[in-house]
Design an enzyme around this catalytic site. Structure first.
Site, PDB file in Angstrom:
ATOM      1  N   PHE A 135       0.864  -1.177   0.000  1.00  0.00           N
ATOM      2  CA  PHE A 135       0.000   0.000   0.000  1.00  0.00           C
ATOM      3  C   PHE A 135       0.900   1.226   0.000  1.00  0.00           C
ATOM      4  CE2 PHE A 135      -2.360   3.502   1.800  1.00  0.00           C
ATOM      5  CZ  PHE A 135      -3.572   3.412   1.139  1.00  0.00           C
ATOM      6  N   ASP A 220       9.505   3.091   1.299  1.00  0.00           N
ATOM      7  CA  ASP A 220       8.324   3.778   1.819  1.00  0.00           C
ATOM      8  C   ASP A 220       8.298   3.592   3.332  1.00  0.00           C
ATOM      9  OD1 ASP A 220       5.814   4.498   2.701  1.00  0.00           O
ATOM     10  OD2 ASP A 220       4.745   3.609   1.011  1.00  0.00           O
ATOM     11  N   LYS A 249       3.014  10.471   8.079  1.00  0.00           N
ATOM     12  CA  LYS A 249       2.346   9.982   9.291  1.00  0.00           C
ATOM     13  C   LYS A 249       2.916  10.585  10.579  1.00  0.00           C
ATOM     14  CE  LYS A 249       0.138   5.791   7.558  1.00  0.00           C
ATOM     15  NZ  LYS A 249      -1.244   6.166   7.842  1.00  0.00           N
TER      16      LYS A 249
END
Length: 400
Positions: A135, A220, A249
């Site tokens: 993802f 990532d 995040k």
């Protein structure tokens, strides 16, 4: 009608329904706890999906944001600010960046991935290799790297040239990387796939494979970065240096922010003036919030705490010996509890009813990504309640 019911009805009549109907209307938080508008308290073991690194209402973050709001919130990237420069320097420092490295500041993880895609395209090659079950975001470029068919298929055709290979399989990765491959994009630990940790040596293999092919290695770290796994970044535990890292995040502690760190002068030189940009990226409010988060993580020893608290959590859950628990996987305070039956959704509901917020990330796994400030005693509250919650998740069956 409770306050929550009224607000949820208004939500459904006003907000585009891409998230479905929320289960709670939260009003405020403190530390690892949040309250809904009806006054119910919950232990937040999801942390905004690994975003609220300092929990809720942390005085350092509140002070930094309050001060910056009183000075300047936005100035555009026609100019710069001390906070923007300091944050870029700090990101280079914590990534152990080699000389010539540079930072692009954005507003989200997806935007950081989009910047990474453009970085890769500037190599003159068009192929990108990503992993099955990955993802990387939902904008169309990032969505091409995301693997889940339900996310992809309604919006195809997507960016061409993307190949997905089994995660953790070095041989499959080597076979997929060709002279046309611009980049390999991987999560050091797959988050949305259910907190999947690759075999030891996988990231080192990826580094060797990409280097031999002249392709970029893009990691990532949107979910794994900023101390979540016990180091600033999970790639540092593998002893490698990628060509680029995406961050978001936890970096802003709840204030929207993202970043692409291009490691080394070759990668940093790929994007020239005018080839990428952002209106809000690197704004002084978000940059000041991020600096406060990084300072606090370092000052309060939260990376060591993430390691110790995560190990304590895993050991305690394992020690329960509950027949529904198959494993606890992950690293630091990014964990998943594997389940012998596909009962993650009812387990999350039972947990919420008991005052715990967890994430049913897969039918047979719940994800835990609590604030890095969560106390061991708070984690114990959840573990002590877990056997009863597991039993509740199978109300009409005997546990296996």
């Amino acid at each position: 009608m409770t306050g929550s019911e009224d607000l949820l009805s208004r939500y459904e009549n006003a907000v585009l329904g891409v998230f479905g109907r929320p289960s709670l209307v939260l009003s405020h938080g403190d530390g690892a706890w949040v309250w809904d508008v009806d006054g119910n308290r919950y232990l937040d073991l999801v942390g905004g999906i690994a975003v609220n690194a300092l929990g809720h209402n942390h005085p350092a973050l509140v002070a930094a944001v309050s001060k910056q709001v009183s000075e300047a919130v936005h100035v555009s990237n026609l100019f710069t600010t001390p906070a923007q420069i300091a944050l870029a320097e700090r990101l280079l420092a914590i990534t152990d960046a080699p000389p010539g490295s540079r930072v692009f500041l954005a507003n989200s993880g997806t935007e950081a991935i989009e910047a990474a895609v453009k970085l890769a395209r500037r190599t003159g090659r068009t192929g990108i290799v990503a992993a099955e079950n990955a993802f990387h975001g939902r904008t169309t470029g990032a969505l091409a790297l995301t693997h889940k068919a339900a996310y992809r298929e309604p919006f195809e055709p997507l960016l061409p040239g993307v190949t997905h290979v089994p995660y953790g399989d070095s041989d499959a990765l080597a076979a997929a990387v060709t002279p046309e491959t611009s980049a390999v994009v991987l999560e050091p630990i797959q988050g949305e796939a259910g907190v999947v940790v690759p075999p030891a040596g996988y990231l080192r293999d990826a580094r060797e494979i990409t280097r031999a092919a002249g392709a970029l290695l893009v990691l990532d770290e949107i979910q794994t970065g900023i101390g979540r796994t016990g180091s600033w970044f999970a790639f540092q535990e593998a002893g490698i240096v990628p060509d680029a890292v995406t961050v978001a995040k936890g970096l802003g502690g709840g204030v929207p922010i993202g970043a692409l760190v291009a490691l080394g002068s070759d990668a940093a030189a790929l994007l020239a003036p005018g080839q990428h940009g952002t209106t809000f990226g690197g704004n002084p409010l978000a940059a000041s919030a991020a600096l406060a988060v990084l300072d606090t993580i370092e000052r309060e020893g939260l990376m060591d705490h993430a390691t110790e608290a995560g190990r304590h959590l895993a050991d305690r859950v394992d020690a329960l010996g509950h027949p529904l628990v198959t494993e606890v996987r992950g690293r630091g305070l990014l964990r998943a509890i594997g389940l012998a039956e596909p009962v993650a959704a009812p387990l999350a509901t039972a947990a919420r009813d008991a005052g715990f917020i967890v994430n049913p990330v897969a039918p047979s796994a719940i994800r835990l990504a609590p604030p890095l400030v969560v106390g061991v005693d708070e984690l114990d509250l959840f573990v002590d309640a877990l056997p009863g919650l597991l039993d509740t998740a199978l109300p009409d069956q005997e546990t296996p």
